[in-house]
Each structure stands twice: as C-alpha cells, then as structure tokens.
Design a protein around this motif. Structure first.
Motif, mmCIF file in Angstrom:
data_model
loop_
_atom_site.group_PDB
_atom_site.id
_atom_site.type_symbol
_atom_site.label_atom_id
_atom_site.label_comp_id
_atom_site.label_asym_id
_atom_site.label_seq_id
_atom_site.Cartn_x
_atom_site.Cartn_y
_atom_site.Cartn_z
ATOM 1 N N TYR A 72 0.715 -1.260 0.015
ATOM 2 C CA TYR A 72 -0.090 -0.363 0.081
ATOM 3 C C TYR A 72 1.154 1.455 0.141
ATOM 4 O O TYR A 72 0.370 2.473 -0.165
ATOM 5 C CB TYR A 72 -1.426 0.094 1.469
ATOM 6 C CG TYR A 72 -0.030 -0.376 2.548
ATOM 7 C CD1 TYR A 72 0.156 0.218 3.236
ATOM 8 C CD2 TYR A 72 -0.450 -1.655 2.727
ATOM 9 C CE1 TYR A 72 1.021 0.219 4.384
ATOM 10 C CE2 TYR A 72 0.404 -2.137 3.830
ATOM 11 C CZ TYR A 72 0.929 -0.610 4.740
ATOM 12 O OH TYR A 72 1.659 -1.345 5.995
ATOM 13 N N CYS A 73 2.645 1.307 0.145
ATOM 14 C CA CYS A 73 3.315 2.391 0.369
ATOM 15 C C CYS A 73 3.663 2.754 -0.688
ATOM 16 O O CYS A 73 4.792 2.153 -1.224
ATOM 17 C CB CYS A 73 3.148 2.166 1.596
ATOM 18 S SG CYS A 73 4.861 3.573 2.533
ATOM 19 N N GLN A 110 9.600 10.578 12.266
ATOM 20 C CA GLN A 110 9.157 9.501 11.326
ATOM 21 C C GLN A 110 10.057 8.885 9.970
ATOM 22 O O GLN A 110 10.525 9.627 9.881
ATOM 23 C CB GLN A 110 7.424 9.267 11.192
ATOM 24 C CG GLN A 110 6.541 8.579 10.401
ATOM 25 C CD GLN A 110 5.655 9.050 10.650
ATOM 26 O OE1 GLN A 110 5.351 9.292 8.941
ATOM 27 N NE2 GLN A 110 4.698 8.349 10.627
ATOM 28 N N ARG A 164 2.167 0.807 13.666
ATOM 29 C CA ARG A 164 0.245 0.651 13.675
ATOM 30 C C ARG A 164 0.905 -1.045 13.841
ATOM 31 O O ARG A 164 1.199 -1.476 12.884
ATOM 32 C CB ARG A 164 0.057 1.307 12.499
ATOM 33 C CG ARG A 164 -0.645 3.065 12.350
ATOM 34 C CD ARG A 164 -0.981 3.206 11.504
ATOM 35 N NE ARG A 164 -1.795 4.974 11.603
ATOM 36 C CZ ARG A 164 -2.430 6.009 10.548
ATOM 37 N NH1 ARG A 164 -2.803 4.641 9.556
ATOM 38 N NH2 ARG A 164 -2.558 6.242 10.837
ATOM 39 N N GLU A 166 -1.242 -2.337 11.695
ATOM 40 C CA GLU A 166 -1.879 -2.060 10.059
ATOM 41 C C GLU A 166 -3.338 -3.150 9.998
ATOM 42 O O GLU A 166 -4.064 -3.315 9.300
ATOM 43 C CB GLU A 166 -0.557 -2.601 9.321
ATOM 44 C CG GLU A 166 0.273 -2.505 9.474
ATOM 45 C CD GLU A 166 0.157 -0.308 8.789
ATOM 46 O OE1 GLU A 166 -0.992 0.105 8.521
ATOM 47 O OE2 GLU A 166 1.233 0.366 9.364
ATOM 48 N N MET A 205 -5.198 1.489 9.088
ATOM 49 C CA MET A 205 -5.942 2.028 8.321
ATOM 50 C C MET A 205 -7.447 1.728 7.849
ATOM 51 O O MET A 205 -7.728 0.375 7.336
ATOM 52 C CB MET A 205 -5.311 2.004 6.523
ATOM 53 C CG MET A 205 -3.647 2.909 6.554
ATOM 54 S SD MET A 205 -3.430 1.778 4.883
ATOM 55 C CE MET A 205 -2.577 0.459 5.018
ATOM 56 N N PRO A 235 -7.979 7.105 6.826
ATOM 57 C CA PRO A 235 -8.202 6.419 6.137
ATOM 58 C C PRO A 235 -7.057 5.790 4.553
ATOM 59 O O PRO A 235 -6.444 5.926 4.654
ATOM 60 C CB PRO A 235 -9.065 7.176 4.747
ATOM 61 C CG PRO A 235 -8.852 8.142 5.178
ATOM 62 C CD PRO A 235 -8.191 8.192 6.366
ATOM 63 N N PHE A 236 -6.804 4.208 4.524
ATOM 64 C CA PHE A 236 -6.518 4.029 2.761
ATOM 65 C C PHE A 236 -6.349 4.589 2.469
ATOM 66 O O PHE A 236 -7.736 5.368 1.532
ATOM 67 C CB PHE A 236 -6.451 3.004 3.249
ATOM 68 C CG PHE A 236 -5.894 2.393 1.594
ATOM 69 C CD1 PHE A 236 -4.389 2.130 1.004
ATOM 70 C CD2 PHE A 236 -7.051 2.468 0.798
ATOM 71 C CE1 PHE A 236 -4.296 1.712 -0.041
ATOM 72 C CE2 PHE A 236 -5.964 1.811 -0.831
ATOM 73 C CZ PHE A 236 -4.793 1.884 -1.368
ATOM 74 N N ILE A 237 -5.617 5.926 1.128
ATOM 75 C CA ILE A 237 -5.540 6.407 -0.065
ATOM 76 C C ILE A 237 -4.512 5.735 -1.547
ATOM 77 O O ILE A 237 -3.474 5.454 -0.769
ATOM 78 C CB ILE A 237 -4.938 8.118 0.502
ATOM 79 C CG1 ILE A 237 -6.202 8.391 1.542
ATOM 80 C CG2 ILE A 237 -5.033 8.339 -0.610
ATOM 81 C CD1 ILE A 237 -5.890 9.800 2.173
ATOM 82 N N LEU A 311 3.141 9.002 1.320
ATOM 83 C CA LEU A 311 3.162 7.263 1.666
ATOM 84 C C LEU A 311 1.773 6.973 0.404
ATOM 85 O O LEU A 311 1.279 5.698 -0.455
ATOM 86 C CB LEU A 311 2.388 7.002 2.648
ATOM 87 C CG LEU A 311 3.579 7.866 4.098
ATOM 88 C CD1 LEU A 311 2.813 7.082 5.449
ATOM 89 C CD2 LEU A 311 4.940 7.243 3.949
ATOM 90 N N TYR A 312 0.819 7.774 0.492
ATOM 91 C CA TYR A 312 0.057 8.067 -0.576
ATOM 92 C C TYR A 312 -0.222 9.419 -1.847
ATOM 93 O O TYR A 312 0.212 10.137 -0.921
ATOM 94 C CB TYR A 312 -1.902 8.346 0.176
ATOM 95 C CG TYR A 312 -1.726 8.982 1.354
ATOM 96 C CD1 TYR A 312 -2.746 10.269 0.768
ATOM 97 C CD2 TYR A 312 -1.230 8.141 3.212
ATOM 98 C CE1 TYR A 312 -1.950 10.965 2.363
ATOM 99 C CE2 TYR A 312 -0.774 9.345 4.068
ATOM 100 C CZ TYR A 312 -1.759 10.794 3.645
ATOM 101 O OH TYR A 312 -1.357 11.383 4.578
HETATM 102 N N1 5AD Z 1 -3.315 5.648 2.437
HETATM 103 C C1 5AD Z 1 -2.877 5.185 4.071
HETATM 104 N N2 5AD Z 1 -2.434 5.494 5.015
HETATM 105 C C2 5AD Z 1 -0.663 4.722 4.770
HETATM 106 N N3 5AD Z 1 -0.231 4.699 5.037
HETATM 107 C C3 5AD Z 1 0.499 3.387 4.323
HETATM 108 N N4 5AD Z 1 0.377 3.620 3.321
HETATM 109 C C4 5AD Z 1 -0.883 4.111 3.465
HETATM 110 C C5 5AD Z 1 -1.242 4.537 2.087
HETATM 111 N N5 5AD Z 1 -2.003 3.905 1.081
HETATM 112 C C6 5AD Z 1 0.294 4.696 7.317
HETATM 113 C C7 5AD Z 1 0.146 3.004 7.299
HETATM 114 C C8 5AD Z 1 1.617 3.363 8.325
HETATM 115 C C9 5AD Z 1 1.727 4.748 8.967
HETATM 116 C C10 5AD Z 1 2.751 5.687 8.819
HETATM 117 O O1 5AD Z 1 0.896 5.390 6.949
HETATM 118 O O2 5AD Z 1 -0.481 2.588 7.861
HETATM 119 O O3 5AD Z 1 1.493 2.614 9.509
#
Ligand code: 5AD
Ligand code: FES
Length: 352
Positions: A72-73, A110, A164, A166, A205, A235-237, A311-312
C-alpha cells in the motif's frame, strides 16, 4: 435518531465493550442523525478527560528510504519513482528548534525502515534532542526493531513509539505485506515496547484493500488486549506507484465512526485526526476532532523534502512551511470551539 441506536451506543460507552454485531450495526447504519448521536457521545467522553483540548505533535519525516515493500505504501523499496532523501542530524535538530519556537511539546521522528540510521546514530540524535529540549516528549515511528534496539532508544531519552499494527488478522496482514513481514513480529514489537516503558501507539488504515468489518472487529479486540496509549487510524488512500494503485480509497465516514467507537472503548487514549483524513476530506481533521479525536500532527519537515514523503497520493501540506501549518491548525481548532493546549500531552495514566 432512533432509540435502538442510542441504546447500543450507551451500552458500548458504559461497558467499554463492543460485539461484532454492534459494530456491524454502527458501520452499516444509514441514518445520519444516528451517526451524529455517536459523534456527540464520543465528544462528551473525550471532553471528560481532555476538556476540548487538542495536542499538537510536530512530525519530522527524516528519511523516506525503506527496506520494506508493503503493497500500500508509496515509499516501499520497489517504488523506483520515489525521490529518496535523508535529513542530516543537524537538519533534524533544527526542525526540533523550529518546533520548539512554534510551541510544540512533542517531536515525532518518523521514517521508513532505513538501515543507514543505525542504533548508534539514532541514539545520538535522541540524546541531543533530549538535552536540547528537556521538557519535550520524543516519539519514534521507525518500524520493527529488536528488543535491544528499542531499549537503547528508550535509554537515550525517547518516550513514545508509534507502530501501527495495520491489521490484527493474519490472512489480511499477508495480503497487505510481502512474506518477509509477519503480524507476529509486529505484535511482538508492540508488546516489547510497552514492557520497556514506552507509551505505545498502534493502529490501522480504514478501508485498506480486502478489509472486512470482521477484520476491524479483530483490530478492536487486539487493541483491548494491548491497551495502547495512542491509536492512529486514517483512511487508506491509493498511491499511483504501488500494487494497490487501482484500489478504492477508504471511506471518510467509516473512519469518523471508528474514531468515535475507539473513543468510547478507550476514553483516555490519544487519538489523532490524521493527515490522511485531512487529505481524503478538506474538513477531515475538524470532523475527526468532532468525532472524538484529540491530537493533530502538523508537519515540521523542511519544505524541500515534504513532497517526497508520500505514502499516498494527494497528501496535503506538502508546499506549506511548518509555521503556516502551525497557524492553520490552530485556527482550524479554534473555529470548531476547541483549543490547542501547550501541555506535553502524555496519556493520563502516564502524566507525572
Ligand atoms: N494510505 C493511507 N495510509 C497509509 N499508510 C501507509 N500507506 C498508506 C496509504 N496508502 C499508513 C500506514 C503506516 C503509516 C505510517 O501510514 O498505516 O503505518
Ligand atoms: Fe498545513 Fe493547513 S495544516 S496548511
């Protein structure tokens, strides 16, 4: 608002327990006045311990090198489009000086899991921050390490650690991470950090690919077992250069509902309205506070690297100076009737 809904919320709030069917009911409810009742209840619980105060944590994103490859990252090691950087020791220290002048009492270091930053280098940085800013808390968010490493960071003067989990579900975990990573190791890290004496943060997320309500329920149960001092959810993005680039983004409303549920289950927890929430919705951070969150994490990283710690996609505040985000957030907090406090913001059970 219907009586049945209110009854469930009051029951969760009173018992600090939730069942899978109650969680399903809350997350699938479609009556917005019901949501509002949950938010209000969570706000009232937060106010009991924190009195409409919000803590600011200055976030220093000091390296975007990472040896991990989480699907995801955006800074996963396989992303060859990521423009990699590391801040020097002096740059990190000057971020802290700036943060101190802006009134922050917590610095969050971080970074990706970057082997360049050995324990010795990290300990020296921690010791310098500790001696130059004795009244500030030092939070680390640098991933999975050994017990010995964690212990040395603690002895060097770090107070808190964010990691996290996760997802608590093994099968789900393995769909988000390559085989080199395991949920057991992640949980081991969290328990060891606690044992050493850190205030610890876990989190998830919301809407990560393949996540079900059952997974979220397992996450809440895991949190109840771990008893973290902080819980980070956003939220996941999707990020365009990751295997999850076509996956749908996490839902803002669901994130807000979960912030409130977490506030009911963990009245004293430090709960940020995250940057991801502010990215998914222009008013996301305000809505987060109004759903029971009590922490904001403005970015302290130098502007020339901000656009690289991605990260997103679409991350906010990549062009603003730290001083601008500081003012912006203080204004936003005041506009909704809350205030930024100048305390260190330890967990109530930790405060001396
Ligand atoms: N969308 C949202 N949160 C994210 N993280 C990493 N990638 C994404 C993403 N695509 C979050 C993870 C990680 C934190 C530092 O950022 O949960 O633990
Ligand atoms: Fe960065 Fe608003 S918080 S500009």
């Amino acid at each position: 608002m219907d009586e049945h809904y209110a009854g469930i919320i009051n029951e969760i709030s009173g018992s600090k327990q939730i069942s899978l069917s109650q969680l399903e009911y809350i997350l699938t409810n479609e009556v917005s006045s019901n949501d509002e009742y949950l938010f209000e209840t969570a706000r009232a619980v937060a106010a009991e311990y924190f009195d409409r105060q919000v803590y600011l944590r200055g976030l220093i994103e000091f390296t975007n090198y990472c040896k991990n490859d989480c699907y995801y990252c955006g800074i996963r090691c396989s992303n060859s489009n990521a423009d990699r950087y590391r801040l020097s020791e002096e740059e990190i220290l000057s971020c802290c000086d700036l943060g101190d002048r802006l009134g922050f009492k917590t610095f969050v270091l971080q970074g990706g899991e970057d082997p360049y930053f050995t324990d010795d280098i990290l300990c020296r940085i921690i010791e310098r921050i500790r001696s130059e800013h004795p009244s500030c808390a030092i939070t680390l968010s640098i991933g999975e390490k050994s017990y010995e490493s964690y212990k040395s960071f603690y002895e060097a003067g770090a107070d808190r650690y964010l990691l996290r989990h996760e997802t608590a579900n093994e099968e789900h975990y393995n769909r988000l991470h390559p085989g080199a990573m395991s949920p057991e190791n992640r949980k081991r890290c969290l328990y060891e950090l606690k044992e050493i004496g850190f205030q610890v943060g876990c989190g998830i997320m919301v809407g990560s690919p393949y996540q079900t309500i059952r997974h979220i329920y397992d996450d809440l149960i895991f949190m109840q077992e771990l008893k973290p001092h902080m819980i980070g959810i956003g939220p996941f993005i999707a990020h365009k250069d990751t295997p999850f680039k076509t996956e749908p983004d996490g839902d803002v409303r669901r994130t807000l509902l979960l912030l409130s549920v977490i506030r009911l289950l963990f009245p004293k927890v430090l709960l940020p309205a995250t940057t991801a929430l502010g990215t998914a919705d222009v008013m996301g951070r305000e809505k987060g506070i109004l759903a029971g969150a009590n922490v904001l994490m403005p970015n302290l990283s130098p502007v020339n690297v901000r656009g690289k710690y991605l990260l997103y996609d679409g991350k906010i505040c990549t062009g603003e100076e730290a001083a601008e985000c500081n003012m912006c957030l203080r204004r936003r907090v005041e506009r909704i009737g809350y205030r930024v406090t100048d305390g260190r913001g330890d967990h109530p059970d930790f405060a001396s």
